[in-house]
Design a protein around this motif. Structure first.
Motif, PDB file in Angstrom:
ATOM      1  N   ASN A 173     -40.731 -29.735 -60.591  1.00  0.00           N
ATOM      2  CA  ASN A 173     -42.420 -28.629 -60.194  1.00  0.00           C
ATOM      3  C   ASN A 173     -43.246 -29.614 -61.818  1.00  0.00           C
ATOM      4  O   ASN A 173     -44.342 -28.969 -62.068  1.00  0.00           O
ATOM      5  CB  ASN A 173     -41.996 -27.743 -60.351  1.00  0.00           C
ATOM      6  CG  ASN A 173     -41.248 -26.708 -61.151  1.00  0.00           C
ATOM      7  OD1 ASN A 173     -40.176 -27.574 -62.201  1.00  0.00           O
ATOM      8  ND2 ASN A 173     -41.668 -26.208 -61.811  1.00  0.00           N
ATOM      9  N   VAL A 180     -37.685 -25.768 -60.986  1.00  0.00           N
ATOM     10  CA  VAL A 180     -37.628 -26.153 -59.151  1.00  0.00           C
ATOM     11  C   VAL A 180     -37.322 -27.275 -58.772  1.00  0.00           C
ATOM     12  O   VAL A 180     -38.267 -28.314 -59.485  1.00  0.00           O
ATOM     13  CB  VAL A 180     -39.034 -25.339 -58.558  1.00  0.00           C
ATOM     14  CG1 VAL A 180     -39.520 -25.273 -57.519  1.00  0.00           C
ATOM     15  CG2 VAL A 180     -38.982 -24.400 -58.572  1.00  0.00           C
ATOM     16  N   TYR A 217     -37.717 -30.372 -55.705  1.00  0.00           N
ATOM     17  CA  TYR A 217     -37.670 -31.251 -54.857  1.00  0.00           C
ATOM     18  C   TYR A 217     -36.766 -31.436 -53.759  1.00  0.00           C
ATOM     19  O   TYR A 217     -36.382 -33.080 -54.926  1.00  0.00           O
ATOM     20  CB  TYR A 217     -39.240 -31.696 -54.629  1.00  0.00           C
ATOM     21  CG  TYR A 217     -40.410 -30.624 -55.146  1.00  0.00           C
ATOM     22  CD1 TYR A 217     -40.515 -29.027 -54.872  1.00  0.00           C
ATOM     23  CD2 TYR A 217     -40.915 -30.653 -56.282  1.00  0.00           C
ATOM     24  CE1 TYR A 217     -40.952 -28.667 -55.172  1.00  0.00           C
ATOM     25  CE2 TYR A 217     -42.092 -30.358 -56.677  1.00  0.00           C
ATOM     26  CZ  TYR A 217     -42.096 -28.618 -56.076  1.00  0.00           C
ATOM     27  OH  TYR A 217     -43.019 -27.576 -57.016  1.00  0.00           O
ATOM     28  N   ARG A 227     -37.089 -23.153 -49.924  1.00  0.00           N
ATOM     29  CA  ARG A 227     -37.978 -23.382 -48.698  1.00  0.00           C
ATOM     30  C   ARG A 227     -37.049 -24.674 -48.384  1.00  0.00           C
ATOM     31  O   ARG A 227     -36.126 -25.797 -49.183  1.00  0.00           O
ATOM     32  CB  ARG A 227     -39.116 -24.279 -49.425  1.00  0.00           C
ATOM     33  CG  ARG A 227     -40.190 -23.373 -50.322  1.00  0.00           C
ATOM     34  CD  ARG A 227     -41.684 -24.111 -49.922  1.00  0.00           C
ATOM     35  NE  ARG A 227     -42.593 -23.343 -51.769  1.00  0.00           N
ATOM     36  CZ  ARG A 227     -42.685 -23.971 -52.223  1.00  0.00           C
ATOM     37  NH1 ARG A 227     -41.824 -24.749 -52.740  1.00  0.00           N
ATOM     38  NH2 ARG A 227     -43.214 -22.696 -53.035  1.00  0.00           N
ATOM     39  N   SER A 282     -37.143 -27.436 -51.077  1.00  0.00           N
ATOM     40  CA  SER A 282     -37.830 -26.561 -52.181  1.00  0.00           C
ATOM     41  C   SER A 282     -36.132 -25.473 -53.283  1.00  0.00           C
ATOM     42  O   SER A 282     -35.923 -25.296 -51.879  1.00  0.00           O
ATOM     43  CB  SER A 282     -38.583 -25.655 -53.189  1.00  0.00           C
ATOM     44  OG  SER A 282     -39.830 -26.564 -52.148  1.00  0.00           O
TER      45      SER A 282
END
Length: 398
Positions: A180, A191, A193, A236, A247
């Motif tokens: 992030n 975070v 991805y 996520r 995520s």
């Protein structure tokens, strides 16, 4: 080098007797008739008190493998040694020894008393309404945590996280796209991805491909070490269909996380074995120790090692092996016997050693137990040594 993480595992021993592979039980001369299990004991330690070959514990304990809830051993249990009708030694929990007499007024253990004639006369002369308080029985309190096979907190990280994977398997794994924040090396609480679909709420290990595991005998590539760099939890799951990345929240960092690092589900609560069965392999298997968790040249009891044998070789968790080392070769020359290692480099290269090269026997130097198996390698814990163990030492029949 494999990485270790301090945590704990309650893995319990389920024992059974196989008539086809049973060996004769030989008790140690100083085997105790009764033993009270203490906090910190392991089944390996206890079996070593009774047997010179602790891996034969299943025969001494004689639990039925078909029983869903075997009689596990707990701190506070009293183990008693007896013999069956055929004269074979049997060890079992002495339930009577866990019951003590307590006096009604002090709760102190007391011996069971016999009623004598004088006591009978005293009883008759006591005032009306007098009630005699008799000693009662109670069971001693025991720990609710069963004794483990080995100090398994040392292998929990390897059961939960450590892997040995082929390059094709590694290439199929989900991988870190970025964070992030626009940083190349992510840290705790970032975070991340991830390219791929993950399980919502699940924990994952984040890995980097390490060194290759090479079979020193065949020179085949057996797989790659996977180095755990961090752990994370999914919030996520991602969608391949919609091209949406998953995520994850970084939970713990061992090394800096990089783009391209791979993700694997943590085995915690998913595939950790509930029981280990100490046993000999059903067939003879010989192999080599190819790696260790120790940064030292030599290592010892409770160190973790990697073997060049796995599922394709019929290795299974719980298999016991002896550790062997080849004795140094000797050249029998006209001048007398000398060690081959004492020959000059020129003699070794040209084969000009004037004598017969004799390979000396291999000698046993320890034992180990396999606890995790991949296709072509396995992880094992050293259970005992006669001298320090090294990478390159051999494994074979126990």
């Amino acid at each position: 080098m494999l990485k270790t993480i301090t945590t704990s595992l309650a893995a319990l021993l389920l024992c059974y007797t196989s008539l086809s592979t049973a060996e004769e039980l030989v008790l140690k001369a100083d085997a105790p008739k009764n033993y009270t299990v203490k906090e910190g004991d392991t089944l390996w330690d206890i079996s070593g008190m009774y047997l010179s070959k602790p891996w034969l514990w299943p025969q001494l304990w004689k639990l039925n493998p078909q029983v869903d809830n075997p009689n596990l051993i707990y701190p506070g249990d009293v183990l008693s040694l007896s013999f069956d009708d055929d004269g074979n030694p049997v060890l079992e929990v002495n339930e009577d020894a866990n019951v003590v007499k307590i006096s009604p007024d002090t709760s102190a253990p007391v011996a069971e008393a016999e009623v004598t004639a004088s006591e009978e006369s005293t009883e008759m002369s006591r005032p009306e309404g007098y009630k005699k308080l008799s000693p009662q029985q109670r069971k001693t309190m025991k720990s609710t945590k069963a004794v483990t096979t080995l100090p398994l907190k040392m292998i929990r990280p390897f059961l939960t996280y450590e892997q040995a994977l082929s390059e094709s398997d590694i290439n199929k794994l989900p991988y870190v796209l970025g964070a992030n924040d626009q940083v190349k090396n992510s840290i705790k609480e970032h975070v991340l991805y991830v390219r791929g679909e993950l399980e919502l709420g699940a924990s994952y290990g984040i890995y980097r491909k390490g060194k290759a595991y090479i079979d020193p005998q065949s020179e085949d590539l057996l797989g790659y070490e996977t180095i755990l760099v961090a752990t994370a939890k999914v919030f996520r799951p991602g969608s391949k269909e919609n091209n949406e990345p998953a995520s994850v929240q970084v939970i713990d960092v061992k090394q800096e996380i990089r783009q391209g690092d791979k993700l694997l589900p943590a085995a915690d609560g998913q595939s950790l074995p509930a029981f280990f069965v100490m046993k000999k392999p059903e067939k003879s298997i010989e192999g080599v120790i190819i790696d260790t968790t120790s940064d030292l040249r030599e290592f010892s009891k409770w160190d973790i090692v990697v073997l060049n044998k796995g599922l394709i070789d019929d290795v299974a968790p719980g298999h016991m092996f002896s550790i062997y080392r080849n004795s140094p070769a000797v050249v029998d020359t006209k001048r007398g016997p000398v060690y081959l290692t004492d020959a000059s480099k020129y003699e070794k290269m040209t084969g000009g050693i004037d004598g017969e090269v004799l390979q000396m026997p291999k000698e046993k130097i320890g034992n180990l137990m396999v606890f995790k198996v991949s296709d072509r390698v396995s992880f094992a814990i050293v259970t005992g040594t006669r001298q320090p163990i090294r990478v390159g030492d051999l494994i074979g029949d126990i």
